[in-house]
Design a protein around this motif. Structure first.
Motif, mmCIF file in Angstrom:
data_model
loop_
_atom_site.group_PDB
_atom_site.id
_atom_site.type_symbol
_atom_site.label_atom_id
_atom_site.label_comp_id
_atom_site.label_asym_id
_atom_site.label_seq_id
_atom_site.Cartn_x
_atom_site.Cartn_y
_atom_site.Cartn_z
ATOM 1 N N ILE A 26 0.838 -1.204 0.000
ATOM 2 C CA ILE A 26 0.000 0.000 0.000
ATOM 3 C C ILE A 26 0.873 1.253 0.000
ATOM 4 N N ALA A 27 1.927 1.261 0.810
ATOM 5 C CA ALA A 27 2.822 2.418 0.859
ATOM 6 C C ALA A 27 3.541 2.614 -0.481
ATOM 7 N N GLY A 28 3.984 1.522 -1.081
ATOM 8 C CA GLY A 28 4.639 1.621 -2.382
ATOM 9 C C GLY A 28 3.704 2.122 -3.457
ATOM 10 N N ALA A 29 2.460 1.636 -3.438
ATOM 11 C CA ALA A 29 1.476 2.096 -4.419
ATOM 12 C C ALA A 29 1.157 3.573 -4.211
ATOM 13 N N ALA A 30 1.079 3.990 -2.954
ATOM 14 C CA ALA A 30 0.817 5.402 -2.677
ATOM 15 C C ALA A 30 1.949 6.269 -3.214
ATOM 16 N N LEU A 31 3.181 5.837 -3.002
ATOM 17 C CA LEU A 31 4.310 6.599 -3.536
ATOM 18 C C LEU A 31 4.306 6.607 -5.061
ATOM 19 N N PHE A 32 4.020 5.459 -5.647
ATOM 20 C CA PHE A 32 4.091 5.342 -7.102
ATOM 21 C C PHE A 32 2.970 6.116 -7.798
ATOM 22 N N PHE A 33 1.755 6.011 -7.304
ATOM 23 C CA PHE A 33 0.620 6.615 -8.003
ATOM 24 C C PHE A 33 0.271 8.026 -7.555
ATOM 25 N N MET A 34 0.535 8.370 -6.303
ATOM 26 C CA MET A 34 0.132 9.688 -5.815
ATOM 27 C C MET A 34 1.214 10.746 -5.957
#
Length: 70
Positions: A26-34
């Motif tokens: 979730i943290a990686g996706a937040a960094l990648f997409f947001m």
């Protein structure tokens, strides 16, 4: 430095990826997409997702073969 951004945020993501892989994804996706405007976050977000998946698979294998008790 490679780009704008604070390096502490990806470091926290890596720590989460190692100790709590679900939260790491979730943290990686937040960094990648947001954080699309900061290349440093996008790059490390992708690596955090990869690391989380690898740690998750390794821990699943260890549980299934009985090395780590359920």
């Amino acid at each position: 430095m490679e780009g704008e951004g604070n390096m502490a945020i990806p470091i926290i993501g890596y720590i989460l990826a190692i100790f709590i892989p679900i939260i790491g994804i979730i943290a990686g996706a937040a960094l990648f997409f947001m954080k699309k405007d900061v290349p440093l976050y996008r790059k490390h977000g992708r690596y955090i997702i990869y690391l989380s998946i690898v740690i998750w698979v390794i821990s699943l294998i260890l549980v299934l073969i009985g090395v780590i008790p359920r």
